[in-house]
Design a protein around this motif. Structure first.
Motif, short mmCIF file in Angstrom:
data_model
loop_
_atom_site.label_atom_id
_atom_site.label_comp_id
_atom_site.label_asym_id
_atom_site.label_seq_id
_atom_site.Cartn_x
_atom_site.Cartn_y
_atom_site.Cartn_z
N PHE A 1 0.84 -1.19 0.00
CA PHE A 1 0.00 0.00 0.00
C PHE A 1 0.88 1.24 0.00
O PHE A 1 2.05 1.21 0.37
CB PHE A 1 -0.98 0.01 1.18
N GLU A 2 0.30 2.34 -0.46
CA GLU A 2 0.97 3.63 -0.45
C GLU A 2 0.42 4.44 0.72
O GLU A 2 -0.81 4.56 0.87
CB GLU A 2 0.73 4.38 -1.76
N ILE A 3 1.31 4.96 1.52
CA ILE A 3 0.87 5.83 2.62
C ILE A 3 0.53 7.20 2.02
O ILE A 3 1.40 7.84 1.41
CB ILE A 3 1.95 5.95 3.70
N THR A 4 -0.71 7.61 2.12
CA THR A 4 -1.15 8.86 1.49
C THR A 4 -1.36 9.98 2.49
O THR A 4 -1.50 11.14 2.10
CB THR A 4 -2.45 8.64 0.68
N LYS A 5 -1.39 9.65 3.78
CA LYS A 5 -1.52 10.71 4.78
C LYS A 5 -1.10 10.16 6.14
O LYS A 5 -1.44 9.02 6.49
CB LYS A 5 -2.97 11.22 4.85
N ILE A 6 -0.34 10.95 6.88
CA ILE A 6 -0.06 10.64 8.29
C ILE A 6 -0.50 11.84 9.09
O ILE A 6 0.00 12.96 8.86
CB ILE A 6 1.42 10.32 8.52
N GLY A 7 -1.43 11.63 10.00
CA GLY A 7 -2.03 12.76 10.69
C GLY A 7 -2.71 13.66 9.66
O GLY A 7 -3.48 13.18 8.83
N ASP A 8 -2.39 14.95 9.68
CA ASP A 8 -2.97 15.89 8.70
C ASP A 8 -2.07 16.09 7.50
O ASP A 8 -2.37 16.92 6.63
CB ASP A 8 -3.23 17.24 9.37
N VAL B 1 5.60 6.49 -0.62
CA VAL B 1 6.12 5.52 0.36
C VAL B 1 5.25 4.27 0.29
O VAL B 1 4.07 4.31 0.61
CB VAL B 1 6.13 6.11 1.78
N ILE B 2 5.86 3.17 -0.16
CA ILE B 2 5.14 1.91 -0.37
C ILE B 2 5.56 0.93 0.72
O ILE B 2 6.75 0.68 0.93
CB ILE B 2 5.47 1.32 -1.76
N LYS B 3 4.58 0.38 1.40
CA LYS B 3 4.83 -0.55 2.51
C LYS B 3 3.80 -1.67 2.49
O LYS B 3 2.82 -1.61 1.74
CB LYS B 3 4.70 0.21 3.86
N ASP B 4 4.01 -2.68 3.36
CA ASP B 4 2.92 -3.61 3.63
C ASP B 4 2.58 -3.63 5.12
O ASP B 4 1.71 -4.39 5.54
CB ASP B 4 3.19 -5.01 3.09
N THR B 5 3.29 -2.81 5.89
CA THR B 5 3.00 -2.65 7.31
C THR B 5 3.17 -1.18 7.66
O THR B 5 4.10 -0.52 7.17
CB THR B 5 3.97 -3.49 8.16
N ILE B 6 2.29 -0.67 8.50
CA ILE B 6 2.45 0.69 8.99
C ILE B 6 2.31 0.67 10.51
O ILE B 6 1.38 0.06 11.05
CB ILE B 6 1.44 1.67 8.34
N ASP C 1 -3.45 3.63 0.66
CA ASP C 1 -4.13 3.17 -0.55
C ASP C 1 -3.53 1.84 -0.99
O ASP C 1 -2.30 1.69 -0.99
CB ASP C 1 -3.91 4.16 -1.70
N PHE C 2 -4.39 0.92 -1.34
CA PHE C 2 -3.89 -0.31 -1.96
C PHE C 2 -4.66 -0.57 -3.23
O PHE C 2 -5.81 -0.14 -3.39
CB PHE C 2 -3.97 -1.50 -1.00
N ILE C 3 -4.01 -1.26 -4.15
CA ILE C 3 -4.66 -1.67 -5.39
C ILE C 3 -5.03 -3.14 -5.25
O ILE C 3 -4.18 -3.97 -4.90
CB ILE C 3 -3.73 -1.44 -6.60
N ALA C 4 -6.29 -3.42 -5.50
CA ALA C 4 -6.79 -4.80 -5.39
C ALA C 4 -6.32 -5.57 -6.62
O ALA C 4 -7.01 -5.62 -7.64
CB ALA C 4 -8.32 -4.79 -5.27
#
Ligand code: CU
Length: 88
Positions: free
Chosen positions: A29-36, A42-47, A58-61
């Motif tokens: 998934f792509e992290i699209t927002k942290i807090g505000d 940034v692509i991860k599979d764990t946050i 965001d993730f793509i199915a």
């Protein structure tokens, strides 16, 4: 309902006093927002979700089948912090 090939946004709201490393199986998934703060690239599979924090991912199915989504702390999983996203 999740449709194969579409992009989805998950809104994570850790309204607890515990940190949660949240993990999505079989997808990145792509992290699209942290807090505000919006962000991209940034692509991860764990946050890691600090206590009382929010984030959007965001993730793509793009890998049909049952996909486990859970906190990595075993005791949190045992208490039910786990779910299944399934699509064809
Ligand atoms: Cu947890």
């Amino acid at each position: 309902m999740v449709t194969n090939g579409k992009r989805y946004r998950l809104l994570l709201n850790n309204n607890s006093g515990d940190e949660h490393p949240v993990h999505l199986h079989r997808h990145s998934f792509e992290i699209t927002k942290i807090g505000d703060k919006p962000m991209s690239g940034v692509i991860k599979d764990t946050i890691s979700m600090p206590r009382y924090s929010t984030a959007e991912i965001d993730f793509i199915a793009n890998d049909p089948g049952p996909t486990f989504f859970h906190c990595h702390h075993q005791d949190h999983m045992d208490e039910g912090f786990a779910g299944l996203i399934t699509y064809r």
